[in-house]
Motif scaffolding. Structure first.
Motif, PDB file in Angstrom:
ATOM      1  N   PHE A  32      -3.369   2.749  -8.590  1.00  0.00           N
ATOM      2  CA  PHE A  32      -3.895   1.709  -9.479  1.00  0.00           C
ATOM      3  C   PHE A  32      -4.826   2.316 -10.527  1.00  0.00           C
ATOM      4  O   PHE A  32      -4.727   2.004 -11.714  1.00  0.00           O
ATOM      5  CB  PHE A  32      -4.632   0.640  -8.668  1.00  0.00           C
ATOM      6  N   LYS A  33      -5.717   3.201 -10.109  1.00  0.00           N
ATOM      7  CA  LYS A  33      -6.639   3.843 -11.062  1.00  0.00           C
ATOM      8  C   LYS A  33      -5.873   4.680 -12.085  1.00  0.00           C
ATOM      9  O   LYS A  33      -6.227   4.699 -13.264  1.00  0.00           O
ATOM     10  CB  LYS A  33      -7.648   4.713 -10.303  1.00  0.00           C
ATOM     11  N   SER A  79      -1.210   2.443  -4.034  1.00  0.00           N
ATOM     12  CA  SER A  79      -2.528   2.639  -3.439  1.00  0.00           C
ATOM     13  C   SER A  79      -3.604   2.470  -4.500  1.00  0.00           C
ATOM     14  O   SER A  79      -3.319   2.299  -5.692  1.00  0.00           O
ATOM     15  CB  SER A  79      -2.607   4.043  -2.832  1.00  0.00           C
ATOM     16  N   GLU A  80      -4.847   2.540  -4.100  1.00  0.00           N
ATOM     17  CA  GLU A  80      -5.964   2.438  -5.039  1.00  0.00           C
ATOM     18  C   GLU A  80      -5.932   3.597  -6.042  1.00  0.00           C
ATOM     19  O   GLU A  80      -6.240   3.414  -7.212  1.00  0.00           O
ATOM     20  CB  GLU A  80      -7.302   2.422  -4.275  1.00  0.00           C
ATOM     21  N   GLU A  81      -5.551   4.776  -5.606  1.00  0.00           N
ATOM     22  CA  GLU A  81      -5.447   5.921  -6.512  1.00  0.00           C
ATOM     23  C   GLU A  81      -4.356   5.681  -7.555  1.00  0.00           C
ATOM     24  O   GLU A  81      -4.534   6.010  -8.729  1.00  0.00           O
ATOM     25  CB  GLU A  81      -5.147   7.217  -5.730  1.00  0.00           C
ATOM     26  N   ARG A 119      -0.807  -7.097  -6.110  1.00  0.00           N
ATOM     27  CA  ARG A 119      -1.911  -6.593  -5.297  1.00  0.00           C
ATOM     28  C   ARG A 119      -3.261  -6.861  -5.939  1.00  0.00           C
ATOM     29  O   ARG A 119      -4.211  -7.216  -5.269  1.00  0.00           O
ATOM     30  CB  ARG A 119      -1.714  -5.084  -5.101  1.00  0.00           C
ATOM     31  N   LYS A 120      -3.345  -6.672  -7.261  1.00  0.00           N
ATOM     32  CA  LYS A 120      -4.639  -6.746  -7.933  1.00  0.00           C
ATOM     33  C   LYS A 120      -4.405  -7.083  -9.403  1.00  0.00           C
ATOM     34  O   LYS A 120      -3.646  -6.389 -10.077  1.00  0.00           O
ATOM     35  CB  LYS A 120      -5.326  -5.388  -7.800  1.00  0.00           C
ATOM     36  N   ASN A 153       0.800  -1.227   0.000  1.00  0.00           N
ATOM     37  CA  ASN A 153       0.000   0.000   0.000  1.00  0.00           C
ATOM     38  C   ASN A 153       0.831   1.275   0.000  1.00  0.00           C
ATOM     39  O   ASN A 153       0.382   2.312  -0.473  1.00  0.00           O
ATOM     40  CB  ASN A 153      -0.960   0.021   1.185  1.00  0.00           C
TER      41      ASN A 153
END
Length: 178
Positions: free
Chosen positions: A26-27, A22-24, A159-160, A18
């Motif tokens: 990744f986007k 982070s998710e941001e 992670r994803k 993380n």
């Protein structure tokens, strides 16, 4: 009662990276990948997804005859593909008669996001159309649908998962012709 990994739905977050992804992040990476594939590469395939609900299958062998297979509406998908070189084959090697050329294998990568947005899924046995010239489309059948895509190459730092690498073999015009 025995349990298998497929029956247990875990909802543990993966937090090992993380700090760096982070998710941001990744986007943002997905936005860059989407722009690259859709705008820069400009490569597309046509997915002929088998409609499993409407296809008539044999009760014993669970196989369908060629004329009983039903398809969903074809969808054009942006991908990054590689088409292997065609191979020269012979019907009778002992007398060197009947030479023909067989189309090479198709390998392509598609973003998970693209499949979600188009509400489709690529499965083993689906057919793929590839426009090789303005007048000619070649057809392939999916032999590896790339569902197990947890390697570091196909996931965002473990992670994803974000894309699937799919392999397809060429088919004869008698098997499928769009």
């Amino acid at each position: 009662m025995q349990f298998t990994n497929g029956e247990i739905k875990r909802r543990n977050p993966i937090t090992r990276n993380n700090m760096f992804c982070s998710e941001e992040d990744f986007k943002y990476e997905m936005m860059l990948a989407t722009d690259y594939i859709e705008q820069d590469m400009g490569q597309t395939i046509v997915l002929y997804e088998v409609d499993l609900e409407n296809t008539q299958v044999d009760d014993i062998y669970k196989e369908a005859k060629k004329d009983n297979i039903r398809f969903k509406t074809p969808i054009e998908l942006p991908v990054v593909y590689e088409l292997e070189d065609a191979q020269l084959k012979e019907y009778d090697k002992s007398q060197q008669r009947g030479v023909y050329v067989k189309m090479g294998k198709l390998t392509f990568s598609v973003l998970e996001k693209t499949l979600e947005e188009n509400q489709c899924d690529i499965k083993r046995g689906d057919y793929i159309g590839l426009q090789v010239t303005p007048e000619r489309m070649e057809f392939f059948t999916v032999v590896d649908d790339g569902r197990i895509n947890y390697s570091n190459k196909q996931s965002y730092y473990g992670r994803k998962p974000y894309f699937r690498k799919i392999s397809a073999a060429p088919v004869d015009k008698n098997e499928f012709n769009g």
